[in-house]
Scaffold this active site. Structure first.
Site, PDB file in Angstrom:
ATOM      1  N   SER A 226      23.051  10.854 -11.059  1.00 57.06           N
ATOM      2  CA  SER A 226      23.974  10.162 -11.953  1.00 57.06           C
ATOM      3  C   SER A 226      25.007   9.378 -11.144  1.00 57.06           C
ATOM      4  CB  SER A 226      24.614  11.174 -12.908  1.00 57.06           C
ATOM      5  OG  SER A 226      25.220  10.535 -14.005  1.00 57.06           O
ATOM      6  N   ASP A 320      16.971   9.799 -21.530  1.00 51.03           N
ATOM      7  CA  ASP A 320      18.207   9.409 -20.853  1.00 51.03           C
ATOM      8  C   ASP A 320      18.592   8.001 -21.271  1.00 51.03           C
ATOM      9  OD1 ASP A 320      20.268   8.783 -19.120  1.00 51.03           O
ATOM     10  OD2 ASP A 320      19.157   9.243 -17.293  1.00 51.03           O
ATOM     11  N   HIS A 350      19.157  13.340 -19.427  1.00 49.94           N
ATOM     12  CA  HIS A 350      20.056  13.110 -18.307  1.00 49.94           C
ATOM     13  C   HIS A 350      20.654  14.449 -17.867  1.00 49.94           C
ATOM     14  CE1 HIS A 350      22.595  10.319 -15.970  1.00 49.94           C
ATOM     15  NE2 HIS A 350      23.532  11.251 -16.091  1.00 49.94           N
TER      16      HIS A 350
END
Length: 387
Positions: A226, A320, A350
């Site tokens: 991320s 995601d 995610h």
């Protein structure tokens, strides 16, 4: 009926913000929550509020859908978000949230085999600030192991070495690599470019200290998930621009790569899948000072000159909201002649690295990609071109 209450987004404000001991151990109340996650899959299927959710031919993991329905989506209610964000305005509120979220994430991450050694060190950053690093050396018969400098996720506002401790052990074990986990500074106390500078400084420190902890100086990679993926890409781009030794590979779990583009995945999954579009906008307001360019190579590598970039393993999740941008980024790397491999796990969301303790598909994805990365960093791609 067994039911667990995991409304961490509210509970965080009731916990102290003191430093955590390592390793994190579950309290009795936390253990009750964790035990409830280990029901058979059909239990979760039978307790879903809605029908099974699908996308691109894949079915969302039933455990994840259950948690989204019972925890994540209730916590995304406007009143709850307003309450939380008002608390983040204070140092005490941020500390409490960070401590609780670290516990929440760590306790839901798979525990793996013990390391050969785990040691903490301190890097002196360019401004004299201390950057904590934790070095994980797995058990191995190899004389010197590849090294992965890793940056945790958390939207540049949350996350820590402690919260990612189990994930780093998994990657070190399965990839057979030494992992240097970096505790870069967080926003809003330290907005851009603090985290980016810390990431680069920790990478440079690793290059100069690598032999001290048994690393192979010919195989030093960077990685992250991320927000941490954004930092890893930035380190590679900064090294190329400065014409200094760059990383030999990148390991990128669902990275943030584009602050400009609009992708269908954000429209489809931008609400209710753990990373809401409004949360991203909120975090951006804290991370980037007014006037920061949304096309900066540091913060939006899709707009950067990507030539040359090292070989990359990009890992995406089917549900995601950022997956569209990640696939577009991978396509752009390929178009530039940069070696890139994409692995997409359609049943996951995610931040799935923090679900490996109770979601078998997430554990399999983390294990498979760590092993593939270990192979990649030992056998770099040949004949790289730059267009």
């Amino acid at each position: 009926m067994i039911r667990f209450v995991l409304l961490a987004a509210v509970a965080v404000l009731g916990l102290a913000g003191s430093a955590m001991a390592e390793p994190i151990a579950a309290t009795p109340a936390e253990q009750v929550q964790l035990d409830a996650l280990y029901q058979p899959e059909d239990w979760f299927v039978s307790h879903l509020k809605g029908p099974r959710e699908t996308a691109n031919g894949a079915i969302l993991d039933a455990r994840l859908q259950y948690v989204l329905e019972t925890v994540t989506r209730p916590a995304s209610a406007p009143a709850v978000q307003a309450y939380l964000r008002s608390s983040y305005a204070t140092a005490q509120g941020r500390d409490a949230a960070r401590t609780a979220l670290d516990r929440y994430w760590a306790l839901r991450t798979l525990e793996t085999a013990a390391m050969q050694t785990v040691s903490d060190d301190m890097v002196t950053g360019r401004a004299g600030d201390g950057i904590a690093v934790r070095i994980y050396q797995p058990k191995s018969t190899e004389k010197r192991l590849p090294v992965l400098v890793y940056y945790h996720g958390g939207g540049f506002m949350f996350g820590s070495i402690e919260g990612w401790d189990r994930a780093m052990r998994l990657i070190a074990n399965e990839g057979r690599v030494i992992v240097v986990s970096v505790a870069y500074r967080l926003a809003p106390e330290h907005p851009y470019p603090a985290a980016w500078n810390d990431a680069e400084d920790a990478y440079d420190w690793t290059l100069s200290h690598i032999r001290a902890f048994g690393g192979d100086a010919r195989a030093v990679a960077v990685g992250g998930d991320s927000a941490g993926g954004t930092l890893a890409i930035s380190v590679a781009l900064r090294a190329a621009k400065a014409k200094k030794t760059g990383p030999s590979a990148l390991l990128l779990y669902y990275p943030g790569v584009d602050r400009e583009g609009v992708y269908p995945s954000m429209k489809t999954f931008g609400t209710g899948y753990g990373l809401d579009a409004d949360a991203l906008a909120y975090l951006a307001g804290l991370v980037y000072p007014a006037g920061s360019a949304t096309t900066s190579a540091d913060t939006s590598p899709m707009q950067a000159d990507l030539c040359p970039m090292p070989q990359s393993l990009i890992v995406t999740a089917g549900f995601d909201p950022l997956s569209g941008s990640q696939l577009a980024f991978a396509a752009r790397l390929k178009d530039k002649g940069c070696p890139v491999e994409v692995r997409t796990y359609g049943t996951l969301i995610h931040a799935f690295l923090q679900t490996t303790g109770y979601v078998p598909d997430a554990a399999a994805a983390a294990t498979e990609t760590a092993r593939r990365f270990g192979e990649m960093v030992r056998h770099p791609a040949k004949g790289r071109t730059c267009k």
